[in-house]
Scaffold this active site. Structure first.
Site, PDB file in Angstrom:
ATOM      1  N   GLY A 115      32.660 100.340 -17.105  1.00  0.00           N
ATOM      2  CA  GLY A 115      33.726  99.385 -17.383  1.00  0.00           C
ATOM      3  C   GLY A 115      33.444  98.020 -16.782  1.00  0.00           C
ATOM      4  O   GLY A 115      32.456  97.802 -16.073  1.00  0.00           O
ATOM      5  N   GLY A 117      33.461  95.771 -14.282  1.00  0.00           N
ATOM      6  CA  GLY A 117      33.644  95.831 -12.845  1.00  0.00           C
ATOM      7  C   GLY A 117      33.918  94.490 -12.197  1.00  0.00           C
ATOM      8  O   GLY A 117      34.372  94.438 -11.055  1.00  0.00           O
ATOM      9  N   ARG A 118      33.624  93.413 -12.905  1.00  0.00           N
ATOM     10  CA  ARG A 118      33.906  92.081 -12.358  1.00  0.00           C
ATOM     11  C   ARG A 118      34.147  91.058 -13.456  1.00  0.00           C
ATOM     12  O   ARG A 118      34.245  89.860 -13.176  1.00  0.00           O
ATOM     13  CB  ARG A 118      32.749  91.623 -11.481  1.00  0.00           C
ATOM     14  CG  ARG A 118      31.417  91.651 -12.196  1.00  0.00           C
ATOM     15  CD  ARG A 118      30.296  91.328 -11.279  1.00  0.00           C
ATOM     16  NE  ARG A 118      29.022  91.668 -11.897  1.00  0.00           N
ATOM     17  CZ  ARG A 118      27.861  91.277 -11.420  1.00  0.00           C
ATOM     18  NH1 ARG A 118      27.820  90.520 -10.342  1.00  0.00           N
ATOM     19  NH2 ARG A 118      26.746  91.623 -12.009  1.00  0.00           N
ATOM     20  N   LYS A 137      33.360  86.064 -15.496  1.00  0.00           N
ATOM     21  CA  LYS A 137      32.501  87.038 -14.829  1.00  0.00           C
ATOM     22  C   LYS A 137      32.396  86.676 -13.356  1.00  0.00           C
ATOM     23  O   LYS A 137      31.912  85.598 -13.010  1.00  0.00           O
ATOM     24  CB  LYS A 137      31.117  87.068 -15.465  1.00  0.00           C
ATOM     25  CG  LYS A 137      30.209  88.144 -14.877  1.00  0.00           C
ATOM     26  CD  LYS A 137      28.900  88.231 -15.637  1.00  0.00           C
ATOM     27  CE  LYS A 137      28.005  89.314 -15.076  1.00  0.00           C
ATOM     28  NZ  LYS A 137      26.721  89.422 -15.808  1.00  0.00           N
ATOM     29  N   ASP A 149      32.306  94.630  -5.329  1.00  0.00           N
ATOM     30  CA  ASP A 149      33.368  93.761  -4.823  1.00  0.00           C
ATOM     31  C   ASP A 149      34.004  92.910  -5.911  1.00  0.00           C
ATOM     32  O   ASP A 149      34.880  92.106  -5.646  1.00  0.00           O
ATOM     33  CB  ASP A 149      32.837  92.862  -3.692  1.00  0.00           C
ATOM     34  CG  ASP A 149      31.638  92.023  -4.121  1.00  0.00           C
ATOM     35  OD1 ASP A 149      31.480  91.774  -5.327  1.00  0.00           O
ATOM     36  OD2 ASP A 149      30.856  91.614  -3.249  1.00  0.00           O
ATOM     37  N   ARG A 200      31.984  83.031 -19.935  1.00  0.00           N
ATOM     38  CA  ARG A 200      31.115  83.286 -21.082  1.00  0.00           C
ATOM     39  C   ARG A 200      31.941  83.646 -22.312  1.00  0.00           C
ATOM     40  O   ARG A 200      33.066  84.143 -22.205  1.00  0.00           O
ATOM     41  CB  ARG A 200      30.110  84.388 -20.758  1.00  0.00           C
ATOM     42  CG  ARG A 200      30.708  85.736 -20.348  1.00  0.00           C
ATOM     43  CD  ARG A 200      29.605  86.690 -19.929  1.00  0.00           C
ATOM     44  NE  ARG A 200      30.110  88.044 -19.723  1.00  0.00           N
ATOM     45  CZ  ARG A 200      29.343  89.078 -19.410  1.00  0.00           C
ATOM     46  NH1 ARG A 200      28.045  88.913 -19.262  1.00  0.00           N
ATOM     47  NH2 ARG A 200      29.865  90.282 -19.237  1.00  0.00           N
ATOM     48  N   ASP A 276      25.229 100.396 -21.884  1.00  0.00           N
ATOM     49  CA  ASP A 276      26.400  99.573 -21.616  1.00  0.00           C
ATOM     50  C   ASP A 276      26.054  98.081 -21.614  1.00  0.00           C
ATOM     51  O   ASP A 276      26.954  97.242 -21.506  1.00  0.00           O
ATOM     52  CB  ASP A 276      27.049  99.961 -20.274  1.00  0.00           C
ATOM     53  CG  ASP A 276      26.082  99.883 -19.110  1.00  0.00           C
ATOM     54  OD1 ASP A 276      25.120 100.670 -19.109  1.00  0.00           O
ATOM     55  OD2 ASP A 276      26.271  99.042 -18.218  1.00  0.00           O
ATOM     56  N   ASN A 277      24.761  97.762 -21.750  1.00  0.00           N
ATOM     57  CA  ASN A 277      24.333  96.368 -21.855  1.00  0.00           C
ATOM     58  C   ASN A 277      23.866  96.025 -23.263  1.00  0.00           C
ATOM     59  O   ASN A 277      23.142  95.049 -23.459  1.00  0.00           O
ATOM     60  CB  ASN A 277      23.198  96.074 -20.870  1.00  0.00           C
ATOM     61  CG  ASN A 277      23.658  96.118 -19.428  1.00  0.00           C
ATOM     62  OD1 ASN A 277      24.839  95.974 -19.137  1.00  0.00           O
ATOM     63  ND2 ASN A 277      22.729  96.339 -18.515  1.00  0.00           N
ATOM     64  N   ASP A 286      24.574  90.341 -20.936  1.00  0.00           N
ATOM     65  CA  ASP A 286      24.364  90.751 -19.547  1.00  0.00           C
ATOM     66  C   ASP A 286      22.987  90.349 -19.025  1.00  0.00           C
ATOM     67  O   ASP A 286      22.065  91.154 -18.940  1.00  0.00           O
ATOM     68  CB  ASP A 286      24.585  92.255 -19.376  1.00  0.00           C
ATOM     69  CG  ASP A 286      26.059  92.604 -19.408  1.00  0.00           C
ATOM     70  OD1 ASP A 286      26.883  91.685 -19.326  1.00  0.00           O
ATOM     71  OD2 ASP A 286      26.386  93.795 -19.522  1.00  0.00           O
TER      72      ASP A 286
END
Length: 509
Positions: A115, A117-118, A137, A149, A200, A276-277, A286
């Site tokens: 998912g 994540g950032r 992002k 994080d 982006r 996932d990319n 990505d």
């Protein structure tokens, strides 16, 4: 509402309350009104949340060309309000920020739920080129951050910003980058770095992994909802096919083949081709440990974390097919058996070699196809690999090649000059059958003078860490028009320095 503070995972400098995010009336932001079509898919697809503010943000770079394409007001785009919005410190009231859930295969292994994540999706802008989703992002923790994080660092944000625009300048399908904002907030990676946010855009950020998520979790109703959304929004021609979902898989396979052929032709290494990319629209997405080849090495591995060489340059075409096979498996609940999926994937094996050969003929200045062209292409690749010739400089210099001439500028790139002489004789004979004026124009528009070499990005990043962002803006200008000469900027088109080979790029960002 998801609350990053409750997780206890906030990075140093992120300890700002979520309530600090300010909602701005949409009417106060010229040209910035959001639609939220992805949000309309329902809560199974995402988590709604607000970005986490960064303290004292500042502009690193703004992509004015893309801002104009998106219809943003140029004066507003330089404002403090725009700075706050594209850092995540303010949110337009028409926006419905969210992080999407997906899964995927990473380095060939099933990784389960992943998912955003950032990355936080703000919504979709209406532009002259059609709808464009916009993401922040590095905008903070999400439920999918896992042990991360939720932040991005200045280093990786600059790399993605520049490379996505470099790819666009090269005519390669890609996500785009609108701006980078920075903050002195500290983020720990291998060392302490400062935080940044890259904004982006893309028609969609849906990945192969979105389909894998719902298929592997047996959520077949949601899988169908997602596939129907993608077909209706981006592949409407598939709706009228006898088997719409097989037609979707074939269309994605063909777009992916064209994209990867473009990568190979320009010497681009992605570095992390996990499922996932991989974009469902055939976009480069990505930008992590990417690299444009310096010395030509077919087995080059650009990702320091890729210890097995899974994503080496010469393996990218087969890895793309492997990823498409995973997408086909994910779509099986919507199709009539595996044979249908395999048939849909078959076009990749035809489209990729045709697309690559077409691009390589163009790089050679050949506008038509004749017997022997394939051998000519294979021959020059063997020479380039044997002597590890600088890839971009070779192709740019080849534009000056004249049949029967000494061609020292090209010949001197090779240690095996007799081998080059044999190949150049064959090339000269082939050029006798080509239109000279058309050849020169084709080669100048196909072989870039400027690519984002690692050392150029590194130099711009080092200066940016000292609050000098001029190098970022200079590279952006050159990379948006990489086929132009740009007099006075030749130093950016030269051979890499010796220290460039010691640069190591990993998945850390």
């Amino acid at each position: 509402m998801f609350n990053p503070e409750a997780t206890g995972l906030l990075a140093t400098g992120d300890n700002l309350n979520m309530n600090a995010v300010i909602t701005v009336p949409a009417a106060a932001i010229p040209g910035l009104t959001w639609r939220n079509r992805f949000a309309a898919l329902g809560p199974d697809f995402f988590t709604e949340l607000q970005p986490t503010p960064l303290p004292s943000p500042y502009w690193v770079s703004r992509n004015q060309a893309l801002a104009r394409e998106l219809g943003l007001d140029e004066q507003w785009f330089t404002s403090q309000e725009a700075l706050a919005l594209f850092t995540g410190n303010k949110v337009a009231e028409s926006s419905q920020p969210l992080a999407s859930v997906y899964s995927g295969h990473q380095f060939g292994q099933w990784a389960g739920q992943l998912g955003d994540g950032r990355a936080i999706l703000l919504g979709e802008l209406q532009t002259a080129a059609g709808p464009q989703e916009t993401q922040l992002k590095g905008a903070g923790l999400t439920p999918y951050s896992r042990m991360g994080d939720g932040r991005a660092v200045l280093r990786s944000s600059i790399r993605e910003y520049l490379c996505s625009e470099a790819m666009h300048g090269l005519g390669i399908p890609t996500t785009r980058a609108l701006c980078v904002t920075g903050s002195d907030a500290k983020v720990r990676r291998e060392e302490i770095e400062t935080a940044a946010v890259v904004t982006r855009t893309a028609p969609s950020f849906i990945r192969f992994g979105h389909f894998e998520h719902f298929s592997y979790s047996d959520q077949h109703e949601q899988l169908k909802t997602l596939a129907d959304f993608v077909i209706d929004s981006f592949y409407p021609e598939c709706r009228d096919a006898d088997q719409p979902y097989a037609a979707l898989l074939q269309a994605v396979s063909e777009r992916t083949a064209i994209m990867v052929a473009a990568w190979q032709a320009v010497g681009f290494c992605h570095g992390v081709m996990n499922t996932d990319n991989m974009s469902i629209l055939g976009l480069t997405i990505d930008y992590g440990p990417f690299q444009f080849l310096d010395a030509f090495d077919p087995g080059h591995i650009c990702n320091h974390s890729d210890t097995q060489g899974r994503y080496a340059y010469n393996k990218q075409p087969n890895i793309a097919y492997w990823n498409l096979f995973c997408l086909g498996q994910a779509l099986l609940p919507l199709m009539d058996g595996q044979e249908q999926a395999l048939a849909a994937l078959e076009s990749y094996k035809t489209v990729f070699p045709q697309a690559l050969e077409g691009r390589m003929r163009a790089k050679l200045g050949l506008s038509d196809m004749l017997p022997g062209d394939k051998a000519l292409i294979e021959g020059v690749f063997k020479l380039l690999a044997a002597d590890k010739v600088d890839y971009s400089i070779f192709w740019r210099r080849l534009g000056t090649f004249e049949p029967g001439a000494a061609n020292e500028a090209v010949r001197d790139l090779f240690l095996d000059r007799p081998g080059f002489d044999v190949w150049s004789l064959l090339y000269s004979e082939r050029l006798m059958q080509a239109d000279k004026g058309l050849r020169a124009d084709l080669m100048l528009k196909t072989n870039p003078k400027y690519v984002l070499r690692n050392h150029l990005g590194e130099q711009a990043i080092r200066a940016a860490k000292l609050q000098d962002f001029s190098g970022v803006d200079t590279l952006l200008m050159l990379l948006q028009a990489p086929f132009e000469e740009h007099p006075g900027q030749e130093k950016f088109a030269g051979f890499p320095p010796d220290w460039a080979s010691s640069i190591e790029i990993s998945c850390s960002s």
